[in-house]
Design an enzyme around this catalytic site. Structure first.
Site, PDB file in Angstrom:
ATOM      1  N   ARG A  47       0.880  -1.097   0.112  1.00  0.00           N
ATOM      2  CA  ARG A  47      -0.073  -0.128  -0.024  1.00  0.00           C
ATOM      3  C   ARG A  47       0.894   1.389  -0.028  1.00  0.00           C
ATOM      4  O   ARG A  47       0.456   2.408  -0.451  1.00  0.00           O
ATOM      5  CB  ARG A  47      -0.975   0.051   1.314  1.00  0.00           C
ATOM      6  CG  ARG A  47      -2.032  -1.061   1.259  1.00  0.00           C
ATOM      7  CD  ARG A  47      -2.847  -0.898   2.548  1.00  0.00           C
ATOM      8  NE  ARG A  47      -3.684  -1.897   2.702  1.00  0.00           N
ATOM      9  CZ  ARG A  47      -3.846  -2.712   3.826  1.00  0.00           C
ATOM     10  NH1 ARG A  47      -3.190  -2.463   4.963  1.00  0.00           N
ATOM     11  NH2 ARG A  47      -4.707  -3.608   3.715  1.00  0.00           N
ATOM     12  N   VAL A  82      15.646  -1.028  -0.799  1.00  0.00           N
ATOM     13  CA  VAL A  82      15.567  -2.518  -0.870  1.00  0.00           C
ATOM     14  C   VAL A  82      14.845  -3.114  -2.366  1.00  0.00           C
ATOM     15  O   VAL A  82      15.595  -4.031  -2.635  1.00  0.00           O
ATOM     16  CB  VAL A  82      14.683  -2.940   0.389  1.00  0.00           C
ATOM     17  CG1 VAL A  82      14.636  -4.368   0.497  1.00  0.00           C
ATOM     18  CG2 VAL A  82      15.270  -2.161   1.724  1.00  0.00           C
ATOM     19  N   ALA A  91       0.963 -13.101   2.616  1.00  0.00           N
ATOM     20  CA  ALA A  91       0.039 -11.731   2.979  1.00  0.00           C
ATOM     21  C   ALA A  91      -1.045 -12.798   3.760  1.00  0.00           C
ATOM     22  O   ALA A  91      -1.700 -13.824   2.887  1.00  0.00           O
ATOM     23  CB  ALA A  91      -0.476 -11.006   2.152  1.00  0.00           C
ATOM     24  N   ALA A  92      -1.833 -12.465   4.773  1.00  0.00           N
ATOM     25  CA  ALA A  92      -3.010 -13.010   5.204  1.00  0.00           C
ATOM     26  C   ALA A  92      -3.572 -12.153   6.288  1.00  0.00           C
ATOM     27  O   ALA A  92      -2.887 -11.278   6.989  1.00  0.00           O
ATOM     28  CB  ALA A  92      -2.363 -14.530   5.851  1.00  0.00           C
ATOM     29  N   ARG A  93      -4.677 -12.428   6.636  1.00  0.00           N
ATOM     30  CA  ARG A  93      -5.227 -11.940   7.939  1.00  0.00           C
ATOM     31  C   ARG A  93      -5.080 -12.775   8.964  1.00  0.00           C
ATOM     32  O   ARG A  93      -5.361 -14.234   9.040  1.00  0.00           O
ATOM     33  CB  ARG A  93      -6.899 -11.759   7.602  1.00  0.00           C
ATOM     34  CG  ARG A  93      -7.533 -11.122   9.144  1.00  0.00           C
ATOM     35  CD  ARG A  93      -9.050 -11.157   8.864  1.00  0.00           C
ATOM     36  NE  ARG A  93      -9.580 -10.348   9.863  1.00  0.00           N
ATOM     37  CZ  ARG A  93     -10.528 -10.567  10.750  1.00  0.00           C
ATOM     38  NH1 ARG A  93     -10.347 -11.947  11.303  1.00  0.00           N
ATOM     39  NH2 ARG A  93     -10.748  -9.457  11.719  1.00  0.00           N
ATOM     40  N   TYR A  97      -9.091 -18.915  11.865  1.00  0.00           N
ATOM     41  CA  TYR A  97      -7.717 -18.701  11.131  1.00  0.00           C
ATOM     42  C   TYR A  97      -7.378 -20.198  10.398  1.00  0.00           C
ATOM     43  O   TYR A  97      -7.216 -19.962   9.127  1.00  0.00           O
ATOM     44  CB  TYR A  97      -6.781 -18.184  12.012  1.00  0.00           C
ATOM     45  CG  TYR A  97      -5.481 -18.312  11.381  1.00  0.00           C
ATOM     46  CD1 TYR A  97      -5.152 -17.090  10.430  1.00  0.00           C
ATOM     47  CD2 TYR A  97      -4.215 -19.035  11.564  1.00  0.00           C
ATOM     48  CE1 TYR A  97      -3.875 -16.991   9.603  1.00  0.00           C
ATOM     49  CE2 TYR A  97      -3.178 -18.974  10.810  1.00  0.00           C
ATOM     50  CZ  TYR A  97      -2.883 -17.904   9.868  1.00  0.00           C
ATOM     51  OH  TYR A  97      -1.692 -17.867   9.605  1.00  0.00           O
ATOM     52  N   LYS A 137      -7.429 -21.098   6.244  1.00  0.00           N
ATOM     53  CA  LYS A 137      -6.271 -21.483   5.771  1.00  0.00           C
ATOM     54  C   LYS A 137      -6.376 -22.770   4.770  1.00  0.00           C
ATOM     55  O   LYS A 137      -6.122 -22.843   3.763  1.00  0.00           O
ATOM     56  CB  LYS A 137      -5.036 -21.548   6.550  1.00  0.00           C
ATOM     57  CG  LYS A 137      -4.471 -20.357   6.955  1.00  0.00           C
ATOM     58  CD  LYS A 137      -3.582 -19.566   5.973  1.00  0.00           C
ATOM     59  CE  LYS A 137      -2.858 -18.472   6.252  1.00  0.00           C
ATOM     60  NZ  LYS A 137      -2.199 -17.782   5.165  1.00  0.00           N
ATOM     61  N   GLY A 197      13.561 -12.196  35.210  1.00  0.00           N
ATOM     62  CA  GLY A 197      13.754 -13.281  36.435  1.00  0.00           C
ATOM     63  C   GLY A 197      12.842 -13.749  37.077  1.00  0.00           C
ATOM     64  O   GLY A 197      12.950 -14.338  38.267  1.00  0.00           O
TER      65      GLY A 197
END
Length: 325
Positions: free
Chosen positions: A38, A46, A76-78, A147, A151, A196
């Site tokens: 975006r 780069v 890319a993913a939600r 999720y 997938k 610790g």
């Protein structure tokens, strides 16, 4: 193994995994990398070859981004939303992870893309394993959360597109990924060890698979060029499963600290977590999730190049250098 130069389209390059893939591939002169974003200013110096695109959805046009591309690496993913506000979360996951992915894949096939690499998740397999029973890449899948379901549906759609068009599909399911810049529960655990605090986790007897970011990226890079990766599903881990106490001790050594682990009944620990609404975290601390990566060696000749100890040292060094930033 193929050695021809390749034009690669990478999605999700601003993410934890996608960013690491980008850095790795940019160091390979045989690859020309194009990223979608975006905001092209995110990649100054780069990647000059960036394409401005909006959201990942079922209507996005990918024509310009896919021109001349040989391989798509789709990371890319939600992902998991810590404070979910959607009325129908599964529908929101599907919009991006299923509809958006399959829209891209269909256009990629129509554009002559030869291979589509999909960064999926072990959550397609499920949430927990029992002693002596590891998840396998070609075993039965049982996604539980939204999720993982999204997938899994994307994977099925991609394999259907491959069968119909001839475009090769490679599905990569990582376990929990850690490395420099890791967030969420792994980072929280590192913070606790670093301070610790005594931890009542000594009585946990589980085994979990993890994957160092460097090992995952190395495997994805291999899948770009290895001919036998075509139309395969792979699970990826470090190949060195650890109990929670073992992980905490290794993490402490990497941080230069001493961890204090106290015995505490696991059932009481789970009960206390339920009362505090932290059951998901305790499930991960106490439960097992192991994967079998022998297919990776047998089919592609791949073994994880970085040890758990070295990966944790690298992760700890980054954490210690950035904890005040």
């Amino acid at each position: 193994m193929e050695s021809l130069n390749k034009n690669i389209l990478l999605t999700g390059a601003t993410g934890f995994v996608g960013g690491a893939i980008l850095r790795h591939l940019c160091d390979r002169p045989e690859y020309s990398i194009r990223v979608v974003t975006r905001n092209p200013a995110v990649f100054p110096g780069v990647v000059e070859n960036s394409v401005l695109l909006g959201d990942l959805n079922s209507t996005q046009s990918w024509g310009h981004a896919l021109k001349g591309i040989d391989v798509v690496v789709h990371s890319a993913a939600r992902v998991h939303v810590m404070k979910e506000h959607a009325v129908d979360p599964l529908s929101e996951f599907r919009k991006v992870n299923v509809d958006g992915t399959l829209n891209l894949a269909n256009q990629a096939a129509a554009s002559g893309v030869k291979r589509f690499i999909f960064i999926s998740s072990v959550k397609v397999n499920g949430e927990e394993t029992t002693a002596g029973n590891k998840y396998t890449a070609d075993g039965v899948v049982h996604p539980v959360d939204d999720y993982g379901i999204s997938k899994s549906e994307a994977e099925k759609g991609l394999l259907k597109i491959s069968a119909e068009t001839g475009m090769q599909v490679v599905i990569v399911r990582p376990v929990l990924v850690y490395g420099p810049g890791v967030k969420a529960n792994f980072l929280n655990m590192m913070k606790l060890v670093g301070k610790g605090f005594p931890l009542p986790l000594l009585s946990i007897e589980n085994k979990r698979s993890f994957v160092a970011l460097d090992n995952l990226v190395d495997f994805v890079a291999l899948c770009i060029k290895h001919p036998r990766a075509a139309n395969q599903v792979f699970l990826v881990s470090d190949g060195d499963d650890l109990s929670t106490p073992e992980l905490l001790r290794k993490m402490a050594r990497a941080l230069g600290k001493k961890v204090i682990l106290l015995p505490f009944p696991v059932q009481l620990l789970r009960a206390a977590a339920r009362l505090m609404g932290k059951e998901n975290i305790t499930d991960r601390l106490c439960g097992s999730l192991e994967v079998d990566i022998s297919k990776n060696q047998e089919l592609l000749g791949w073994t994880p190049p970085m040890s758990v100890d070295n990966a944790l040292l690298k992760t700890a060094k980054h954490y210690l250098g950035n904890r005040n930033s």
